[in-house]
Design a protein around this motif. Structure first.
Motif, PDB file in Angstrom:
ATOM      1  N   LYS A   1      -3.006   9.424   2.447  1.00 38.60           N
ATOM      2  CA  LYS A   1      -3.695   9.216   3.725  1.00 38.60           C
ATOM      3  C   LYS A   1      -4.171   7.768   3.838  1.00 38.60           C
ATOM      4  O   LYS A   1      -4.029   7.144   4.895  1.00 38.60           O
ATOM      5  N   GLU A   2      -4.720   7.230   2.755  1.00 38.00           N
ATOM      6  CA  GLU A   2      -5.184   5.840   2.768  1.00 38.00           C
ATOM      7  C   GLU A   2      -4.037   4.870   3.032  1.00 38.00           C
ATOM      8  O   GLU A   2      -4.230   3.828   3.647  1.00 38.00           O
ATOM      9  N   ALA A   3      -2.849   5.206   2.581  1.00 35.43           N
ATOM     10  CA  ALA A   3      -1.670   4.362   2.812  1.00 35.43           C
ATOM     11  C   ALA A   3      -1.103   4.560   4.219  1.00 35.43           C
ATOM     12  O   ALA A   3      -0.198   3.840   4.627  1.00 35.43           O
ATOM     13  N   GLY A   4      -1.630   5.554   4.943  1.00 33.10           N
ATOM     14  CA  GLY A   4      -1.181   5.791   6.310  1.00 33.10           C
ATOM     15  C   GLY A   4       0.063   6.656   6.423  1.00 33.10           C
ATOM     16  O   GLY A   4       0.605   6.798   7.515  1.00 33.10           O
ATOM     17  N   LEU A   5       0.515   7.215   5.318  1.00 35.10           N
ATOM     18  CA  LEU A   5       1.748   8.009   5.363  1.00 35.10           C
ATOM     19  C   LEU A   5       1.518   9.427   5.869  1.00 35.10           C
ATOM     20  O   LEU A   5       2.447  10.065   6.362  1.00 35.10           O
ATOM     21  N   ILE A   6       0.289   9.932   5.735  1.00 34.30           N
ATOM     22  CA  ILE A   6      -0.033  11.258   6.252  1.00 34.30           C
ATOM     23  C   ILE A   6      -1.332  11.163   7.042  1.00 34.30           C
ATOM     24  O   ILE A   6      -2.069  10.181   6.955  1.00 34.30           O
ATOM     25  N   GLN A   7      -1.581  12.194   7.813  1.00 33.20           N
ATOM     26  CA  GLN A   7      -2.847  12.297   8.531  1.00 33.20           C
ATOM     27  C   GLN A   7      -3.418  13.680   8.288  1.00 33.20           C
ATOM     28  O   GLN A   7      -2.681  14.619   7.998  1.00 33.20           O
ATOM     29  N   GLY A   8      -4.724  13.780   8.360  1.00 34.23           N
ATOM     30  CA  GLY A   8      -5.384  15.050   8.112  1.00 34.23           C
ATOM     31  C   GLY A   8      -6.286  15.440   9.257  1.00 34.23           C
ATOM     32  O   GLY A   8      -6.748  14.590  10.011  1.00 34.23           O
TER      33      GLY A   8
ATOM     34  N   TRP B   1       5.337   6.728   9.348  1.00 38.61           N
ATOM     35  CA  TRP B   1       6.536   7.132   8.603  1.00 38.61           C
ATOM     36  C   TRP B   1       7.727   6.303   9.082  1.00 38.61           C
ATOM     37  O   TRP B   1       8.501   5.768   8.284  1.00 38.61           O
ATOM     38  N   LYS B   2       7.865   6.175  10.405  1.00 40.12           N
ATOM     39  CA  LYS B   2       8.957   5.369  10.973  1.00 40.12           C
ATOM     40  C   LYS B   2       8.785   3.899  10.604  1.00 40.12           C
ATOM     41  O   LYS B   2       9.757   3.209  10.305  1.00 40.12           O
ATOM     42  N   ARG B   3       7.538   3.438  10.613  1.00 41.65           N
ATOM     43  CA  ARG B   3       7.276   2.046  10.230  1.00 41.65           C
ATOM     44  C   ARG B   3       7.692   1.812   8.781  1.00 41.65           C
ATOM     45  O   ARG B   3       8.305   0.792   8.458  1.00 41.65           O
ATOM     46  N   ALA B   4       7.353   2.742   7.893  1.00 40.38           N
ATOM     47  CA  ALA B   4       7.736   2.620   6.480  1.00 40.38           C
ATOM     48  C   ALA B   4       9.253   2.578   6.342  1.00 40.38           C
ATOM     49  O   ALA B   4       9.792   1.753   5.594  1.00 40.38           O
ATOM     50  N   GLN B   5       9.933   3.439   7.069  1.00 41.64           N
ATOM     51  CA  GLN B   5      11.399   3.451   7.019  1.00 41.64           C
ATOM     52  C   GLN B   5      11.962   2.105   7.447  1.00 41.64           C
ATOM     53  O   GLN B   5      12.874   1.573   6.815  1.00 41.64           O
TER      54      GLN B   5
ATOM     55  N   ALA C   1       0.836  -1.209   0.000  1.00 45.45           N
ATOM     56  CA  ALA C   1       0.000   0.000   0.000  1.00 45.45           C
ATOM     57  C   ALA C   1       0.869   1.257   0.000  1.00 45.45           C
ATOM     58  O   ALA C   1       0.590   2.227  -0.721  1.00 45.45           O
ATOM     59  N   MET C   2       1.925   1.239   0.800  1.00 47.70           N
ATOM     60  CA  MET C   2       2.831   2.391   0.847  1.00 47.70           C
ATOM     61  C   MET C   2       3.553   2.567  -0.480  1.00 47.70           C
ATOM     62  O   MET C   2       3.688   3.685  -0.980  1.00 47.70           O
ATOM     63  N   ALA C   3       4.027   1.462  -1.059  1.00 50.99           N
ATOM     64  CA  ALA C   3       4.745   1.537  -2.332  1.00 50.99           C
ATOM     65  C   ALA C   3       3.832   2.084  -3.426  1.00 50.99           C
ATOM     66  O   ALA C   3       4.261   2.898  -4.249  1.00 50.99           O
ATOM     67  N   LYS C   4       2.589   1.668  -3.427  1.00 51.54           N
ATOM     68  CA  LYS C   4       1.635   2.182  -4.418  1.00 51.54           C
ATOM     69  C   LYS C   4       1.458   3.690  -4.241  1.00 51.54           C
ATOM     70  O   LYS C   4       1.453   4.439  -5.213  1.00 51.54           O
ATOM     71  N   ALA C   5       1.326   4.132  -2.997  1.00 47.59           N
ATOM     72  CA  ALA C   5       1.164   5.566  -2.722  1.00 47.59           C
ATOM     73  C   ALA C   5       2.419   6.345  -3.114  1.00 47.59           C
ATOM     74  O   ALA C   5       2.332   7.491  -3.547  1.00 47.59           O
ATOM     75  N   LEU C   6       3.575   5.725  -2.987  1.00 43.03           N
ATOM     76  CA  LEU C   6       4.835   6.390  -3.335  1.00 43.03           C
ATOM     77  C   LEU C   6       5.116   6.363  -4.836  1.00 43.03           C
ATOM     78  O   LEU C   6       6.082   6.960  -5.293  1.00 43.03           O
TER      79      LEU C   6
END
Length: 110
Positions: free
Chosen positions: A66-73, A89-93, A19-24
């Motif tokens: 936001k759906e990937a969890g990388l940002i919040q609103g 963000w730390k989890r993705a890293q 999900a994160m890779a798709k968002a990136l």
């Protein structure tokens, strides 16, 4: 007989990374993340001043992040402000760091 993708079990980490890779996977989203990473918060209106695109287009990219969890609103009428979700963000890293560090030496000889 081969199994289809829907028949394969994936770990929580694999699903999250996908999900994160798709968002990136879009340069505008990378730009948004870079801008937000340098700030404590950023309003979407400010982003349209920094990225010359329509507000609706920026909003779609923000939604994907936001759906990937990388940002919040957070709604702060009449605007919505976005910032990096520091925990994810730390989890993705960590996840991507471990993934890329897991390369075995030797490989296929290519």
């Amino acid at each position: 007989m081969q199994r289809t993708l829907s028949e394969i079990s994936y770990t929580t980490d694999e699903t999250a990374m996908a999900a994160m890779a798709k968002a990136l996977g879009h340069p505008v989203r990378l730009r948004i993340l870079r801008l937000l990473a340098g700030e404590t918060c950023c309003f979407t209106g400010e982003l349209t001043g920094l990225i010359p695109m329509a507000q609706s287009t920026i909003s779609q990219h923000l939604k994907a992040l936001k759906e990937a969890g990388l940002i919040q609103g957070e709604i702060d009428p009449p605007k919505v402000k976005y910032c990096i979700d520091r925990e994810n963000w730390k989890r993705a890293q960590t996840l991507f760091g471990e993934f890329f560090a897991s390369e075995k030496s030797g490989g296929c000889g290519c």
